[in-house]
Design a protein around this motif. Structure first.
Motif, PDB file in Angstrom:
ATOM      1  N   ALA A 297      52.081  41.393  40.178  1.00  0.00           N
ATOM      2  CA  ALA A 297      52.586  42.519  39.389  1.00  0.00           C
ATOM      3  C   ALA A 297      52.185  43.874  39.969  1.00  0.00           C
ATOM      4  O   ALA A 297      53.014  44.793  40.039  1.00  0.00           O
ATOM      5  CB  ALA A 297      52.086  42.400  37.950  1.00  0.00           C
ATOM      6  N   LEU A 298      50.931  44.001  40.393  1.00  0.00           N
ATOM      7  CA  LEU A 298      50.443  45.305  40.834  1.00  0.00           C
ATOM      8  C   LEU A 298      50.659  45.556  42.314  1.00  0.00           C
ATOM      9  O   LEU A 298      50.987  46.680  42.712  1.00  0.00           O
ATOM     10  CB  LEU A 298      48.948  45.440  40.509  1.00  0.00           C
TER      11      LEU A 298
ATOM     12  N   PHE B 296      43.177  49.172  46.655  1.00  0.00           N
ATOM     13  CA  PHE B 296      43.361  47.747  46.381  1.00  0.00           C
ATOM     14  C   PHE B 296      42.796  46.859  47.490  1.00  0.00           C
ATOM     15  O   PHE B 296      42.572  45.677  47.276  1.00  0.00           O
ATOM     16  CB  PHE B 296      44.854  47.444  46.205  1.00  0.00           C
TER      17      PHE B 296
ATOM     18  N   GLY C 146      44.304  35.405  36.634  1.00  0.00           N
ATOM     19  CA  GLY C 146      44.368  36.863  36.567  1.00  0.00           C
ATOM     20  C   GLY C 146      44.585  37.485  37.932  1.00  0.00           C
ATOM     21  O   GLY C 146      45.384  38.428  38.076  1.00  0.00           O
TER      22      GLY C 146
ATOM     23  N   ASP D  66      48.217  36.776  38.978  1.00  0.00           N
ATOM     24  CA  ASP D  66      49.191  37.598  38.253  1.00  0.00           C
ATOM     25  C   ASP D  66      49.128  39.061  38.678  1.00  0.00           C
ATOM     26  O   ASP D  66      50.170  39.710  38.863  1.00  0.00           O
ATOM     27  CB  ASP D  66      48.945  37.487  36.746  1.00  0.00           C
ATOM     28  N   ASN D  67      47.926  39.588  38.837  1.00  0.00           N
ATOM     29  CA  ASN D  67      47.790  40.986  39.229  1.00  0.00           C
ATOM     30  C   ASN D  67      48.252  41.226  40.662  1.00  0.00           C
ATOM     31  O   ASN D  67      48.784  42.292  40.984  1.00  0.00           O
ATOM     32  CB  ASN D  67      46.338  41.455  39.067  1.00  0.00           C
ATOM     33  N   THR D  68      48.039  40.216  41.520  1.00  0.00           N
ATOM     34  CA  THR D  68      48.511  40.334  42.898  1.00  0.00           C
ATOM     35  C   THR D  68      50.025  40.479  42.924  1.00  0.00           C
ATOM     36  O   THR D  68      50.572  41.303  43.677  1.00  0.00           O
ATOM     37  CB  THR D  68      48.083  39.108  43.723  1.00  0.00           C
TER      38      THR D  68
END
Length: 253
Positions: free
Chosen positions: A170-171, A103, A163, A166-168
């Motif tokens: 959630a993931l 990541f 995006g 949100d991904n930062t």
């Protein structure tokens, strides 16, 4: 007192052994082509830096692996994976480091690192049950800190790429950073090492503060910078030094 002295002696022996192992990763061709480089390596890097106990041999091995992986230097990554394991990094921790840094340095670097480490795991009989679970029970989340982090990112970058925002969340911060196979301090340690190795000094403020919140001391952070100068080059470390200085000063106030 005797117990303390015995433990200190064992630590010195372990550090010296790790430094010797690190020296063994230097190809013979270096001495054939650049004897001065071999001399600097043996005396300055392996003789002094690797034996400085300000940062443990285990941490040095982990930081070195993180830097080499982030720079996609796969030529001697296998040897440094073996060195890290010999220095006390567990197979699950090395596996989790690769997953984590996917990541922060990219999927390609992580894939290449997995390919480089696979023969080492096979040779040492590292089985699937010694590796991190795909969906483990996560560590507790600091909801207040995460809410503040998300609000800052949302208000700053929501209109640029929802995006990414949100991904930062959630993931990364509600999943990856809470995986238990790598201690929070170690996760921060390899993240900062990766940022330095890839020249992303502007991203260090948050992560170096987080590392120190997770238990990394100022002396250890300074030793990491000194160590990484040899593996990433002096310019990248000097680009990181002002950020580190600002973090240290702000925390002292």
């Amino acid at each position: 007192m005797k117990t303390y002295l015995a433990a200190s002696a064992m630590a010195l022996v372990a550090t010296a052994a790790t430094a010797q192992d690190a020296a063994s990763t230097l190809p013979d061709a270096v001495g054939q082509v650049a004897p001065a480089l071999e001399n600097y390596s043996e005396n300055a890097l392996f003789g002094d830096v690797w034996q400085d106990e300000t940062l443990s041999a285990r941490d040095r091995a982990l930081v070195t692996f993180a830097a080499l992986m982030s720079r996609n230097e796969t030529g001697n990554l296998s040897e440094h994976a073996a060195l890290a394991l010999d220095a006390g990094v567990k197979p699950a921790e090395l596996s989790e480091t690769i997953t984590h840094l996917a990541f922060y340095s990219g999927w390609g670097n992580a894939t290449a690192a997995a390919e480089a480490v696979a023969p080492i795991y096979e040779a040492r009989g590292v089985a699937a049950d010694a590796l991190p679970a795909v969906e483990p029970e996560l560590l507790p989340l600091d909801e207040e800190a995460e809410a503040a982090r998300r609000e800052t990112v949302q208000s700053t970058y929501g209109e640029v790429s929802q995006g990414v925002v949100d991904n930062t969340e959630a993931l990364l911060f509600r999943d990856l950073w809470l995986r238990p196979a790598l201690e929070p301090r170690d996760r921060s340690l390899v993240t900062v090492a990766s940022l330095i190795a890839t020249g992303q000094a502007e991203q260090m403020t948050f992560h170096l503060n987080r590392a120190m919140d997770n238990g990394l001391t100022q002396d250890e952070a300074g030793a990491m910078l000194s160590h990484l100068a040899f593996y990433t080059g002096w310019p990248k470390v000097f680009s990181a030094m002002p950020v580190a200085k600002e973090v240290f000063q702000s925390r002292a106030e």
